[in-house]
Design an enzyme around this catalytic site. Structure first.
Site, short mmCIF file in Angstrom:
data_model
loop_
_atom_site.label_atom_id
_atom_site.label_comp_id
_atom_site.label_asym_id
_atom_site.label_seq_id
_atom_site.Cartn_x
_atom_site.Cartn_y
_atom_site.Cartn_z
N ARG A 243 0.84 -1.19 0.00
CA ARG A 243 0.00 0.00 0.00
C ARG A 243 0.88 1.24 0.00
NH1 ARG A 243 -3.81 -2.65 -1.24
NH2 ARG A 243 -5.97 -2.50 -0.49
N GLU A 272 -2.54 8.04 -5.76
CA GLU A 272 -2.70 7.15 -6.92
C GLU A 272 -3.73 7.70 -7.89
OE1 GLU A 272 -3.51 3.29 -5.22
OE2 GLU A 272 -1.40 2.98 -4.74
N HIS A 291 -0.97 0.31 -9.40
CA HIS A 291 -1.68 -0.46 -8.38
C HIS A 291 -2.54 -1.53 -9.06
CE1 HIS A 291 -3.60 -0.21 -4.09
NE2 HIS A 291 -3.36 -1.47 -4.46
#
Length: 341
Positions: A243, A272, A291
């Site tokens: 993360r 992100e 991601h």
């Protein structure tokens, strides 16, 4: 009385809606982010289960599970994450309100572990770097793009849960030695999961590749900073598919810029997607992804089916198998009795 399950119209494998729509004791509502908050709140006020997208930056902040939202949700009994993570959910606030939090831990273990190995291979063999050179027509000689084998190297894994233990299996298949640090596991369990237990300090000092697989929580936020990067073996590689926020991006950039580390593979970011001027994007020895480690067709279907199964089990009165906050179970039972009779 039916159990009201709500979610927003984020992309979700259709298996979730198909399964719950067939359940006679469940009423599924799909809200639209583009609708007004007032319209959505009218639906949400009746919700017993909120199925929320796991990625924090993709959920509008007013629909994060916070103290404020919980205070407006008298019927909410459970928050179900669409994946293994649950970043938009304040677990402590849920405990206070007697709301269960469940996730789909393990749904994407193979996908993320494969991606971590892929990032490592890309960095060590300079695959992404070679691709960029070729597309820019900047080729000189093959020797200028010379990489390194990974057989015989040491991988250090921080966090040996579902994903970490699969990464250990894959690393061993490439002939790597695997070390692991996980304060939540005994040494015996770490050995059973395929790694050699070591201290955090020993892992950093000995590993040629450090791969992060711990959850983001108050204990791991900013867990990896300048001191930890300095403690890593000179010339080693940093990989994270965990993360954003667990590692300090500025400190990592400086460790790479100063050539203390030889490369990095990053699937997660503090923001992100990262801003185009993020310094890490300027380095040729960094392989970057959006991601997407857990975003495979297989993992997304696994998550959808697991999520639907778990909600149906909860409706049947069963204790969910992937309960994040078991301490809330007694209060949940009392609230469920009051709401459903």
């Amino acid at each position: 009385m039916k159990t009201n399950v709500v979610r927003f119209n984020f992309w979700l494998n259709p298996a979730f809606d198909a399964q719950l729509s067939k359940a006679a004791d469940i009423d599924l509502s799909v809200m639209k982010h583009e609708d007004s908050d007032e319209k959505n709140m009218a639906v949400f006020n009746k919700a017993h289960v909120y199925h929320i997208l796991a990625a924090r930056d993709e959920v509008p902040s007013q629909w994060w599970v916070t103290e404020e939202l919980l205070s407006k949700s008298p019927n909410l009994l459970c928050v179900s994450s669409s994946g293994a993570g649950f970043d938009p959910v304040d677990v402590q606030a849920c405990n206070k309100h007697g709301v269960l939090v469940v996730n789909q831990s393990g749904c994407n273990a193979d996908s993320v572990a494969e991606h971590a190995i892929g990032l490592m291979l890309s960095v060590k063999h300079r695959i992404a770097e070679s691709d960029r050179v070729m597309r820019a027509n900047a080729y000189t000689t093959r020797e200028d793009l010379m990489g390194n084998e990974i057989r015989g190297l040491t991988m250090g894994i921080i966090g040996l849960g579902n994903i970490g233990r699969r990464t250990a299996v894959f690393a061993k298949a490439f002939g790597m030695e695997v070390l692991a640090y996980d304060p939540g596991l005994s040494n015996e369990e770490i050995i059973n999961r395929g790694a050699k237990p070591v201290t955090h300090e020993e892992l950093l000092a000995r590993s040629d590749v450090v791969s992060i697989h711990c959850p983001r929580n108050p204990q791991t936020l900013n867990y990896f900073g300048a001191a930890q990067f300095r403690a890593m073996k000179p010339g080693s590689v940093f990989i994270s598919t965990a993360r954003g926020g667990i590692h300090d991006e500025k400190a990592l950039y400086e460790a790479l810029r100063d050539k203390h580390l030889s490369g990095a593979g990053l699937d997660v970011w503090s923001v992100e997607p990262p801003a185009p001027d993020n310094p890490l994007l300027s380095l040729p020895n960094v392989t970057c992804t959006y991601h997407t480690a857990g975003v495979t067709h297989e993992a997304r279907r696994n998550a959808a089916v697991m999520g639907a199964d778990q909600i149906q089990a909860l409706v049947r009165g069963e204790r969910p198998p992937r309960l994040v906050n078991p301490e809330a179970w007694p209060a949940y039972l009392e609230r469920k009795k009051r709401i459903f009779g």
